[in-house]
Scaffold this motif. Sequence first.
Motif, PDB file in Angstrom:
ATOM      1  N   ASN A 171       0.822  -1.214   0.000  1.00 35.75           N
ATOM      2  CA  ASN A 171       0.000   0.000   0.000  1.00 35.75           C
ATOM      3  C   ASN A 171       0.863   1.275   0.000  1.00 35.75           C
ATOM      4  OD1 ASN A 171      -2.316   1.603   2.257  1.00 35.75           O
ATOM      5  ND2 ASN A 171      -2.449   1.469   0.045  1.00 35.75           N
ATOM      6  N   SER A 217     -10.160   7.258   5.138  1.00 36.01           N
ATOM      7  CA  SER A 217      -8.843   7.295   4.493  1.00 36.01           C
ATOM      8  C   SER A 217      -8.502   8.692   3.976  1.00 36.01           C
ATOM      9  CB  SER A 217      -8.845   6.323   3.311  1.00 36.01           C
ATOM     10  OG  SER A 217      -7.702   6.535   2.516  1.00 36.01           O
ATOM     11  N   TYR A 248      -5.785  -1.695   0.761  1.00 40.28           N
ATOM     12  CA  TYR A 248      -5.343  -2.137   2.084  1.00 40.28           C
ATOM     13  C   TYR A 248      -6.530  -2.178   3.028  1.00 40.28           C
ATOM     14  CZ  TYR A 248      -2.209  -3.222   5.857  1.00 40.28           C
ATOM     15  OH  TYR A 248      -1.564  -3.894   6.878  1.00 40.28           O
ATOM     16  N   ASP A 249      -6.651  -3.291   3.752  1.00 39.88           N
ATOM     17  CA  ASP A 249      -7.798  -3.471   4.639  1.00 39.88           C
ATOM     18  C   ASP A 249      -7.328  -3.549   6.091  1.00 39.88           C
ATOM     19  OD1 ASP A 249     -10.182  -4.049   5.827  1.00 39.88           O
ATOM     20  OD2 ASP A 249     -10.421  -6.059   4.960  1.00 39.88           O
ATOM     21  N   THR A 250      -7.430  -2.424   6.793  1.00 41.26           N
ATOM     22  CA  THR A 250      -7.084  -2.452   8.229  1.00 41.26           C
ATOM     23  C   THR A 250      -8.253  -2.999   9.051  1.00 41.26           C
ATOM     24  OG1 THR A 250      -8.030  -0.282   8.786  1.00 41.26           O
ATOM     25  CG2 THR A 250      -5.757  -0.299   7.936  1.00 41.26           C
ATOM     26  N   GLY A 252     -10.778  -1.021   9.338  1.00 38.89           N
ATOM     27  CA  GLY A 252     -11.437   0.228   9.737  1.00 38.89           C
ATOM     28  C   GLY A 252     -11.548   0.281  11.260  1.00 38.89           C
ATOM     29  N   LEU A 255     -11.035  -2.781  13.823  1.00 40.76           N
ATOM     30  CA  LEU A 255      -9.632  -2.983  13.445  1.00 40.76           C
ATOM     31  C   LEU A 255      -9.196  -4.450  13.515  1.00 40.76           C
ATOM     32  CD1 LEU A 255      -7.340  -0.886  12.743  1.00 40.76           C
ATOM     33  CD2 LEU A 255      -6.575  -1.163  15.104  1.00 40.76           C
ATOM     34  N   ASP A 299      -8.689   2.258   0.131  1.00 42.64           N
ATOM     35  CA  ASP A 299      -8.208   1.516   1.291  1.00 42.64           C
ATOM     36  C   ASP A 299      -9.293   1.601   2.365  1.00 42.64           C
ATOM     37  OD1 ASP A 299      -7.718   4.228   1.440  1.00 42.64           O
ATOM     38  OD2 ASP A 299      -5.775   4.055   2.428  1.00 42.64           O
ATOM     39  N   ASN A 300      -9.191   0.747   3.369  1.00 47.93           N
ATOM     40  CA  ASN A 300     -10.177   0.729   4.457  1.00 47.93           C
ATOM     41  C   ASN A 300      -9.443   1.069   5.740  1.00 47.93           C
ATOM     42  OD1 ASN A 300     -12.492   0.245   5.992  1.00 47.93           O
ATOM     43  ND2 ASN A 300     -12.113  -1.967   6.130  1.00 47.93           N
ATOM     44  N   ARG A 301      -9.642   2.299   6.200  1.00 44.49           N
ATOM     45  CA  ARG A 301      -8.869   2.788   7.354  1.00 44.49           C
ATOM     46  C   ARG A 301      -9.777   3.412   8.411  1.00 44.49           C
ATOM     47  NH1 ARG A 301      -3.231   3.218   6.737  1.00 44.49           N
ATOM     48  NH2 ARG A 301      -2.610   2.609   4.648  1.00 44.49           N
ATOM     49  N   GLY A 303      -9.394   6.292  10.040  1.00 46.04           N
ATOM     50  CA  GLY A 303      -9.104   7.707  10.294  1.00 46.04           C
ATOM     51  C   GLY A 303     -10.347   8.595  10.292  1.00 46.04           C
TER      52      GLY A 303
END
Length: 477
Positions: A171, A217, A248-250, A252, A255, A299-301, A303
């Motif tokens: 990523n 993100s 990228y898969d955190t 979210g 987590l 991406d999956n975040r 934030g």
Amino acid sequence: MSAKIVLANKYATGNLVYIDTNLNKLPKTLFSKTERKFINEELKNDRKMIVINQFKRYVFIQILEDKKGYIHQSEAMRKAGDSIAAQLNKQKQNTVTIMAGNRSGAALAMAEGMALGNYQFIQFRKDKSKEKNALTTINVVCENITPKDVSMLNITVDAVCHARDLVNMPNSHQTATQLAASFQDLGKKAGFEVEVWNMAKISSMKMGGLLAVNVGSPEPPTFTVMEYKPANAVNKKPYVLVGKGVVYDTGGLSLKPTANSMDLMKCDMAGSAVVACTMYAIAKAKLPVHVIGLTPATDNRPGGNAFAPGDIIHMMNGATVEMLNSDAEGRMILADALHHAKQYKPELVCEFSTLTGAAAAAIGHYGIVCMGTANDEVKDKLKFAGNNVFERLVEFPFWEEYDDLLKSDIADFKNIGGPYGGAITAGRFLNKFTDYPYMHFDIAGPAFHRTRDSYRNKDATGVGVRLMMDFFRHIAE
Ligand code: BES
Ligand code: ZN
Ligand code: ZN
């Protein structure tokens, strides 16, 4: 490009592989008396691969086991090809010639295994030129192989290697925008149309699922529309390919833990790589099929205003979803893509995604979980392709009763189904956004291997590309 496969008339000098069931057919002058004695001993010990070091070159004898049936025999040849390629690379050998008599299937499979096994992802290594595999040319000598067979094989291998590159790319070097730019490059190289939608366009299209996942993100999402429409297409209605492009898969706010979970999640765009690289292969091979590819990417975040478990999301089709787990993000972005696909009035939609740990838990990495509403004839063709390329399909039930598990008290439905049948409820969620023959392929198991698995390699496998290429080659016939 890994190594190039070349159709040759007869072997020159250099390393040789003999594929045969009848060793009496081998040229008498090839081996010395002691070497023959050694070969006979090895055969008595039931050895399937015999290696002879003649100092000027290596000669490999690969035994064909006809009793295995073509599916397993081809697979044994791919694995043997991978093993031979590794041995040749260890000895810094550049070329090899496969002598296969009239065994075309076995010869092509062996060459495929060699070329795919020869793949490396070393672009970030300082000493990459030193680490690069020596093998560059795989000659094939076989009575009934055509130049077209070989060019199709080279194209397919090349497409799989491109898919692996995309999936292996971390990523840090691959945002949704960069992924879409790579799809544009593939389109230019192979000759298919690529249109990339930016945040403004995605917002104006009201792709609520994709936008919701993207909120957490700092990077904008993309939605890529690809099209290959040759004048001589055999299909009136297009085939549509849809692929999950979560770069990228955190998880979210829901987590993921790091070890053996989030640390693997650069692979979460593998579905989108299947779509773009299948388009690449089809266009390069100039197959007479009209195909459209759709890949939502983000991406999956967790934030900023990241969507929170319990939120209600307004999807592109007007439905509301109670989003109870932000780690079930793939279905949110795919739902909008599947809804968008309706306007093409598709013959069939095949959607690829690293969607659920449940699919991987059910069958491991040994096959692809699939399910859907396509008719049995289409399913049989897909399963036939899966067997041909040993990316075998396991069909799961797609009963509408599973929809009960997606009921929500406050929205039209939830984005998770509970602890049981997780791969199926994910598929049933997506089905709500379709009105055409639909097949869902969950590649969470086979897309990425932590340890090397023969010619499938380590890390990204490129699974799905060979499957779809084989399927479309038969459609095109
Ligand atoms: N990207 C994951 C699925 C995955 C797991 C891919 C393992 C590759 C290897 C997906 O977004 C996910 O997290 N799914 C959840 C769904 C659950 C929250 C309903 C899962 O499978 O746990
Ligand atoms: Zn997830
Ligand atoms: Zn995911």
